[in-house]
Design a protein around this motif. Structure first.
Motif, short mmCIF file in Angstrom:
data_model
loop_
_atom_site.label_atom_id
_atom_site.label_comp_id
_atom_site.label_asym_id
_atom_site.label_seq_id
_atom_site.Cartn_x
_atom_site.Cartn_y
_atom_site.Cartn_z
N UNK A 1 -75.40 -23.08 23.86
CA UNK A 1 -76.57 -22.36 24.38
C UNK A 1 -77.78 -22.63 23.45
N UNK A 2 -77.69 -22.56 22.00
CA UNK A 2 -78.54 -22.75 21.05
C UNK A 2 -79.47 -24.01 21.52
N UNK A 3 -78.57 -25.08 21.72
CA UNK A 3 -79.32 -26.44 22.12
C UNK A 3 -80.19 -26.33 23.38
N UNK A 4 -79.53 -25.29 24.47
CA UNK A 4 -80.33 -25.48 25.60
C UNK A 4 -81.81 -24.70 25.60
N UNK A 5 -81.79 -23.77 24.63
CA UNK A 5 -83.18 -22.67 24.52
C UNK A 5 -83.71 -23.33 23.28
N UNK A 6 -83.51 -24.20 22.50
CA UNK A 6 -84.13 -24.84 21.46
C UNK A 6 -84.08 -23.97 20.17
N UNK A 7 -83.12 -23.54 19.80
CA UNK A 7 -82.64 -22.50 18.87
C UNK A 7 -81.86 -22.93 17.81
N UNK A 8 -81.89 -22.36 16.60
CA UNK A 8 -80.88 -22.67 15.68
C UNK A 8 -80.39 -21.46 15.00
N UNK A 9 -79.21 -21.36 14.56
CA UNK A 9 -78.68 -20.11 13.65
C UNK A 9 -77.58 -19.34 14.44
N UNK A 10 -77.01 -18.17 13.68
CA UNK A 10 -75.98 -17.74 14.29
C UNK A 10 -76.25 -16.99 15.68
N UNK A 11 -75.31 -17.16 16.48
CA UNK A 11 -75.45 -16.69 17.93
C UNK A 11 -74.53 -15.54 18.24
#
Length: 202
Positions: free
Chosen positions: A149-159
């Motif tokens: 999901x982080x990859x899909x929304x262009x995000x990094x870090x704890x989810x």
């Protein structure tokens, strides 16, 4: 082979909540996103968790405390505060695709619903031979889904929040209650008028 309603009990372990572990059991699970609860709610949940560590997990008091914990958690989550990655269409679709295909360490899902800042799951019978198997299956699921999901929304870090709520489902009547709960949750949270209109569920 054991069925989901005649599972072999393996034990109970604690993190912020006690978790019952059985071989070939079905579970209702709630995972919440990191930063999805206000401090006041986390403090109330922590008080209940502290109580649960000190009492018999099979007692009526423990069952009542679990129900109270879940009710407080759900009321707060349904307000959709904090980190809400599944309001992003790409994030919700990535999670749907991930859940549809996921089958690893004995863990797969028969039903699920994706809410703005949390996820409700009902597992297929989960085969495990130890408490460690159970913990490993969930740890890997959380890590893999977070990356997807982080990859899909262009995000990094704890989810995900580190812990989670789970309930070993004891029989078909309780199983049906959880399915009804999942179906009605978006309506209760004000996300749609009719359960069948909500797109992020199975």
């Amino acid at each position: 082979m054991s069925g989901p309603w005649s599972s072999c009990f393996l034990g109970v372990y604690n993190d912020s909540l006690p978790h019952w572990v059985v071989d070939c059991g079905c579970y209702a699970v709630t995972l919440r996103c990191q930063g999805s609860l206000p401090i006041s709610t986390k403090e109330r949940l922590r008080e209940i968790s502290d109580t649960l560590r000190q009492i018999d997990p099979a007692s009526d008091e423990a069952k009542a405390s679990h129900r109270r914990h879940f009710a407080i958690l759900e009321q707060a989550l349904d307000r959709a505060e904090g980190f809400c990655p599944f309001t992003d269409r790409d994030g919700a679709r990535a999670m749907m695709e991930f859940l549809d295909l996921y089958d690893s360490e004995g863990l797969s899902f028969d039903h699920w619903i994706i809410m703005p800042n949390h996820l409700h799951l009902v597992t297929a019978p989960l085969r495990c031979s130890s408490i460690n198997d159970f913990r490993t299956a969930w740890s890997r699921f959380k890590s893999r889904s977070a990356r997807a999901v982080n990859r899909a929304i262009g995000r990094e870090g704890q989810f995900w929040q580190s812990s989670w709520y789970d309930r070993w489902i004891r029989g078909p009547e309780e199983h049906q209650k959880w399915l009804t709960y999942l179906m009605e949750n978006p309506v209760k949270a004000g996300l749609c008028r009719r359960a069948e209109d909500y797109p992020y569920r199975m």
